[in-house]
Each structure stands twice: as structure tokens, then as C-alpha cells.
Design a protein around this motif. Structure first.
Motif, short mmCIF file in Angstrom:
data_model
loop_
_atom_site.label_atom_id
_atom_site.label_comp_id
_atom_site.label_asym_id
_atom_site.label_seq_id
_atom_site.Cartn_x
_atom_site.Cartn_y
_atom_site.Cartn_z
N ASP A 97 0.82 -1.21 0.00
CA ASP A 97 0.00 0.00 0.00
C ASP A 97 0.85 1.26 0.00
O ASP A 97 0.44 2.30 -0.53
N ALA A 98 2.04 1.19 0.61
CA ALA A 98 2.90 2.36 0.72
C ALA A 98 3.79 2.56 -0.50
O ALA A 98 4.51 3.56 -0.59
N THR A 99 3.73 1.64 -1.47
CA THR A 99 4.55 1.73 -2.67
C THR A 99 3.82 2.57 -3.73
O THR A 99 2.71 2.22 -4.13
N PRO A 100 4.41 3.66 -4.19
CA PRO A 100 3.75 4.47 -5.24
C PRO A 100 3.62 3.67 -6.53
O PRO A 100 4.58 3.03 -6.97
N MET A 101 2.46 3.71 -7.12
CA MET A 101 2.21 3.05 -8.40
C MET A 101 0.90 3.59 -8.96
O MET A 101 0.17 4.31 -8.28
N PHE A 102 0.62 3.27 -10.20
CA PHE A 102 -0.65 3.68 -10.78
C PHE A 102 -1.75 2.77 -10.24
O PHE A 102 -1.72 1.56 -10.43
N ARG A 103 -2.71 3.37 -9.55
CA ARG A 103 -3.81 2.64 -8.92
C ARG A 103 -5.14 3.18 -9.45
O ARG A 103 -5.29 4.39 -9.66
N PRO A 104 -6.12 2.31 -9.66
CA PRO A 104 -7.42 2.76 -10.17
C PRO A 104 -8.03 3.81 -9.25
O PRO A 104 -8.04 3.66 -8.03
N VAL A 105 -8.53 4.88 -9.85
CA VAL A 105 -9.15 5.94 -9.06
C VAL A 105 -10.55 6.30 -9.58
O VAL A 105 -11.36 6.85 -8.84
N LEU A 106 -10.84 5.95 -10.85
CA LEU A 106 -12.15 6.32 -11.40
C LEU A 106 -12.51 5.41 -12.57
O LEU A 106 -11.67 5.10 -13.42
N HIS A 107 -13.75 4.95 -12.57
CA HIS A 107 -14.35 4.26 -13.71
C HIS A 107 -15.64 5.00 -14.07
O HIS A 107 -16.45 5.29 -13.19
N GLY A 108 -15.81 5.33 -15.32
CA GLY A 108 -17.03 6.05 -15.70
C GLY A 108 -17.03 6.41 -17.16
O GLY A 108 -16.68 5.59 -18.02
N THR A 109 -17.37 7.65 -17.44
CA THR A 109 -17.51 8.14 -18.81
C THR A 109 -16.70 9.42 -18.97
O THR A 109 -16.65 10.25 -18.06
N ILE A 110 -16.07 9.56 -20.13
CA ILE A 110 -15.35 10.79 -20.45
C ILE A 110 -16.04 11.47 -21.62
O ILE A 110 -16.46 10.81 -22.58
N THR A 111 -16.21 12.77 -21.52
CA THR A 111 -16.72 13.58 -22.62
C THR A 111 -15.64 14.60 -22.96
O THR A 111 -15.24 15.40 -22.11
N VAL A 112 -15.14 14.54 -24.20
CA VAL A 112 -14.07 15.45 -24.64
C VAL A 112 -14.71 16.60 -25.41
O VAL A 112 -15.55 16.39 -26.29
N THR A 113 -14.29 17.80 -25.06
CA THR A 113 -14.90 19.00 -25.64
C THR A 113 -13.84 19.95 -26.20
O THR A 113 -12.64 19.68 -26.13
N SER A 114 -14.32 21.05 -26.71
CA SER A 114 -13.42 22.08 -27.24
C SER A 114 -12.62 22.76 -26.14
O SER A 114 -11.59 23.39 -26.42
N GLN A 115 -13.06 22.65 -24.89
CA GLN A 115 -12.41 23.36 -23.79
C GLN A 115 -11.72 22.45 -22.77
O GLN A 115 -11.06 22.92 -21.86
N GLY A 116 -11.88 21.15 -22.90
CA GLY A 116 -11.29 20.22 -21.94
C GLY A 116 -12.04 18.91 -21.96
O GLY A 116 -12.46 18.43 -23.02
N PHE A 117 -12.21 18.31 -20.79
CA PHE A 117 -12.97 17.07 -20.73
C PHE A 117 -13.70 16.98 -19.40
O PHE A 117 -13.33 17.62 -18.41
N HIS A 118 -14.77 16.19 -19.40
CA HIS A 118 -15.58 15.96 -18.21
C HIS A 118 -15.56 14.47 -17.89
O HIS A 118 -15.81 13.64 -18.77
N LEU A 119 -15.25 14.14 -16.65
CA LEU A 119 -15.28 12.75 -16.18
C LEU A 119 -16.52 12.58 -15.30
O LEU A 119 -16.74 13.35 -14.38
N VAL A 120 -17.32 11.57 -15.62
CA VAL A 120 -18.54 11.31 -14.86
C VAL A 120 -18.45 9.92 -14.25
O VAL A 120 -18.21 8.93 -14.96
N ASP A 121 -18.59 9.84 -12.92
CA ASP A 121 -18.62 8.55 -12.25
C ASP A 121 -19.76 8.56 -11.23
O ASP A 121 -20.63 9.45 -11.26
N GLY A 122 -19.76 7.60 -10.31
CA GLY A 122 -20.84 7.51 -9.33
C GLY A 122 -20.88 8.66 -8.35
O GLY A 122 -21.86 8.82 -7.61
N PHE A 123 -19.81 9.47 -8.31
CA PHE A 123 -19.75 10.59 -7.36
C PHE A 123 -20.09 11.93 -7.99
O PHE A 123 -20.15 12.93 -7.30
N GLY A 124 -20.25 11.96 -9.31
CA GLY A 124 -20.61 13.22 -9.96
C GLY A 124 -19.79 13.49 -11.20
O GLY A 124 -19.21 12.59 -11.80
N THR A 125 -19.72 14.77 -11.55
CA THR A 125 -19.01 15.22 -12.75
C THR A 125 -17.76 15.98 -12.35
O THR A 125 -17.81 16.87 -11.50
N HIS A 126 -16.64 15.63 -12.96
CA HIS A 126 -15.35 16.26 -12.65
C HIS A 126 -14.87 16.94 -13.93
O HIS A 126 -14.58 16.26 -14.93
#
Length: 223
Positions: A108-137
Motif C-alpha cells: 500500500d505504501a509503494t507508489p504506483m498507478f492505482r485505479p481511481v475512477l471508472h465512468g464516462t469521459i466527454t471530450v470537448t473544445s475546452q477540456g474534458f468531463h469525467l462522470v462517475d458515481g460521485f458526480g461530474t469532474h
């Protein structure tokens, strides 16, 4: 029965996304507004256009703990052979449990790539939106300080979040679109962008073979 179709001969969702990414990139390079559109269930920012949407997994470079763990030191007292046997067995079990907890704490104390979000990505002209069970980022292109393609459909980004700097692997069929639009607006001299290294070698020929020739546009494409 016919021969089994090779996976390499199949036109995939990732291939379709890459074709549309190239078309969007060529439109943007020619200062045309891309015609690609997708609906969203959340409001867009002023003048923002949603180009693409699909499943996403985000892995974050982080630890899952600080290396500490709770150590068990159980003692049992008894008389005779039965009591001694129970005591030894309990101590052995406690030692095994401690070893497992210590190993897990180290992992657990070893740095590595760990899953943090599963959901949907929407790519736009200004950036992107990540949507998961906790809301929109919501992320704007200026929120990203670095981006590079790590693999097909995987873009590595560094960004400034509301909890400090983050290092993410964004895994999506639209990863190339995230990279291309970020590079277009934030770092047009990015070596992967200027060399079109984000397009796999030979892929344009593959697209032609499947009946999807690339739309004409500026820029050199790999053969």
C-alpha cells in the motif's frame, strides 16, 4: 465453416475513435469548427462544444497507505500438552497474520498507478468531463501541465487539481483526442504532436483497407 477472423482484421471502436480524432484534429488545424457532436446530461460551459464520449478508466500515481499496520500479539496460557499446543498454534497464526499485514502495508505504501475512477469521459473544445458515481469532474486544457501518449488509447497527464498535483493515466478510446486537443491549444510544439507519433505506424493504410480513408487535411501522416 470459415476461417476464424483475426482480431487485427476487425475494425474496432478504438479505430473508429482514432479516425474521428484525426478528422477533428484536421478541422482544428484548418481553423474549421468540427462537425462532430455528442449530447451531454450536464450543462456545458459557454461556447463549449462536446465532440466525443465513451467509457474511461483513470489510474492515479499514488500510494494507498503510509506503511503502518496493526500488529497482533496474542498470548494464551494453558496447562498440559493441550494448553501448550493451543498456545503455540495461536502464536504461529498471529505471526502469519502479522506477516500478511506487514506485506500489505508495504504494498500500500509503494507508489504506483492505482485505479481511481471508472465512468464516462466527454471530450470537448475546452477540456474534458469525467462522470462517475460521485458526480461530474471538469478539467480545462489549462488545468493540464503535461500530456503524452503512453500507449494506444492511453494518455498520461499531469494536472493541477483541487487537492494538489496529480499524475493520471487516462485509458479510453478517446485518449488520443484528449492529447491532440491539449497539444493544439497548450503545446503545439510537443514532439509527439509535431511528428504525429500519436498515430500508430501503418494505421492510415489499415483504415483504407477497411473502407475508411482519412479525410483530406493539413499535416503529415505516417504511412
Amino acid at each position: 465453416m470459415g476461417a476464424r477472423k483475426n482480431a487485427a482484421d476487425t475494425w474496432t471502436d478504438a479505430d473508429a475513435a482514432l479516425w474521428h480524432t484525426i478528422a477533428i484534429a484536421q478541422d482544428v488545424a484548418a481553423q474549421r469548427v468540427p462537425q462532430q457532436r455528442v449530447p451531454t446530461v450536464f450543462p456545458l460551459r459557454e461556447h463549449e462544444i462536446a465532440f466525443a464520449q465513451g467509457p474511461v478508466r483513470v489510474d492515479e500515481w499514488r500510494t494507498a497507505g503510509d506503511g503502518s499496520y496493526s500488529q497482533s500479539s496474542t498470548f494464551m496460557f494453558g496447562t498440559g500438552a493441550v494448553g501448550v499446543g493451543l498456545g503455540v498454534g495461536t502464536l504461529v497464526g498471529s505471526a502469519i497474520g502479522n506477516a500478511r499485514r506487514r506485506s500489505q502495508a508495504e504494498w500500500d505504501a509503494t507508489p504506483m498507478f492505482r485505479p481511481v475512477l471508472h465512468g464516462t469521459i466527454t471530450v470537448t473544445s475546452q477540456g474534458f468531463h469525467l462522470v462517475d458515481g460521485f458526480g461530474t469532474h471538469t478539467w480545462g486544457w489549462h488545468d493540464l501541465t503535461m500530456a503524452q501518449m503512453a500507449d494506444r488509447t492511453v494518455v498520461n497527464v499531469h494536472g493541477a487539481s483541487d487537492r494538489g498535483p496529480v499524475n493520471w493515466m487516462i485509458c479510453s478510446d478517446w485518449a488520443e483526442l484528449v492529447f491532440v486537443l491539449w497539444a493544439t491549444f497548450r503545446h503545439p510544439q510537443h514532439p509527439q504532436f509535431t511528428s504525429t507519433a500519436w498515430i500508430p505506424a501503418g494505421w492510415p493504410d489499415r483504415a483504407v483497407q477497411h473502407g475508411f480513408p482519412l479525410p483530406p487535411g493539413p499535416g503529415r501522416l505516417p504511412s
